[in-house]
Design an enzyme around this catalytic site. Structure first.
Site, PDB file in Angstrom:
ATOM      1  N   ARG A   1      -2.273   4.649  -5.734  1.00 28.00           N
ATOM      2  CA  ARG A   1      -1.431   3.636  -5.076  1.00 28.00           C
ATOM      3  C   ARG A   1      -1.979   2.205  -5.223  1.00 28.00           C
ATOM      4  O   ARG A   1      -1.666   1.335  -4.435  1.00 28.00           O
ATOM      5  CB  ARG A   1      -1.271   3.942  -3.574  1.00 28.00           C
ATOM      6  CG  ARG A   1      -0.709   5.313  -3.285  1.00 28.00           C
ATOM      7  CD  ARG A   1       0.813   5.266  -3.205  1.00 28.00           C
ATOM      8  NE  ARG A   1       1.382   6.534  -2.811  1.00 28.00           N
ATOM      9  CZ  ARG A   1       1.812   7.466  -3.679  1.00 28.00           C
ATOM     10  NH1 ARG A   1       1.711   7.276  -4.982  1.00 28.00           N
ATOM     11  NH2 ARG A   1       2.336   8.576  -3.229  1.00 28.00           N
ATOM     12  N   LEU A   2      -2.828   2.005  -6.241  1.00 29.61           N
ATOM     13  CA  LEU A   2      -3.409   0.669  -6.432  1.00 29.61           C
ATOM     14  C   LEU A   2      -2.565  -0.098  -7.449  1.00 29.61           C
ATOM     15  O   LEU A   2      -3.047  -0.593  -8.465  1.00 29.61           O
ATOM     16  CB  LEU A   2      -4.872   0.789  -6.889  1.00 29.61           C
ATOM     17  CG  LEU A   2      -5.743   1.634  -5.948  1.00 29.61           C
ATOM     18  CD1 LEU A   2      -7.166   1.759  -6.483  1.00 29.61           C
ATOM     19  CD2 LEU A   2      -5.769   1.017  -4.545  1.00 29.61           C
TER      20      LEU A   2
END
Ligand SMILES: Cc1cc2nc3c(=O)[nH]c(=O)nc-3n(C[C@H](O)[C@H](O)[C@H](O)COP(=O)(O)O)c2cc1C
Length: 200
Positions: free
Chosen positions: A178-179
């Protein structure tokens, strides 16, 4: 790091991404975008439309000018667009004001469509309640007969294009954990763009 940094021109970046989406076999509708509108009171609604043209003036789609979306755009001329290309793990978000494209541009695009679609545009009271499907099919048949000897079929005044003139364009690429990477371009008063990154 990704191609979010490849160029400082958001139009170029959009074109690169759209070209990639169009050349990705598993994306059946690369130009499909969610269009969000809102009433003057701020009640939102969203639906998918197709991007039919893009240049440095903005993003153009075509529709019925009496539809719900067009009524909302007439009363509250702001919109948001969102493309999502799942196989590429990419999203583009656009916000801005809207304007109707010129009658000449709408005429030209309408003329490029097949007769069935042209008759459909004349017949459909888009977004109005419909009693039965048969009723619409009868109206379609009657309209087809009406235009039987008309060539070319003219554009109905209730049908044409809207242009979303972007104030902001955000490019998003999925990254592990989720970066995600996000780059947002914001229009300056002189028409230029400033850009920056956003936290995922
Ligand atoms: C893939 C896809 C493409 C669509 N393209 C258009 C379009 O270009 N123009 C349009 O008016 N409706 C298009 N529609 C239908 C709209 O999503 C919507 O049902 C219709 O425009 C009525 O919306 P409204 O009642 O909010 O005005 C499309 C739907 C899908 C699923």
């Amino acid at each position: 790091m990704t191609d979010l940094f490849a160029t400082d021109n958001p139009w170029e970046l959009f074109e690169q991404w759209m070209t990639l989406a169009k050349s990705t076999a598993s994306i059946s509708e690369p130009t499909a975008m969610t269009l969000a509108t809102a009433t003057p009171q701020g009640a939102p609604s969203a639906r998918v439309v197709l991007l039919k043209d893009v240049d440095e003036r903005g993003f153009v789609f075509y529709t019925n000018y009496e539809s719900r979306k067009s009524r909302e755009l007439a009363e509250n001329p702001q919109a948001a667009l969102c493309f999502y290309w799942m196989p590429l793990d990419r999203q583009v978000r656009i916000r801005g004001r809207v304007e109707q494209v010129s009658a000449e541009i709408s005429d030209e695009y309408f003329a490029s469509r097949g007769r069935e679609k042209q008759v459909g545009a004349w017949t459909s009271k888009q977004s109005c309640p419909l009693e039965t499907r048969e009723q619409f099919e009868q109206e379609l048949h009657a309209m087809t007969l009406k235009f039987e000897d008309t060539d070319p079929i003219p554009r109905p005044a209730h049908w044409g294009g809207w242009r979303v003139v972007p104030q902001e364009i955000e490019f998003w690429i999925q990254q592990p954990y989720r970066l995600h990477e996000r780059r947002v371009f914001t229009r300056e008063p002189d028409g230029g763009w400033v850009s920056g990154m956003l936290y995922p």
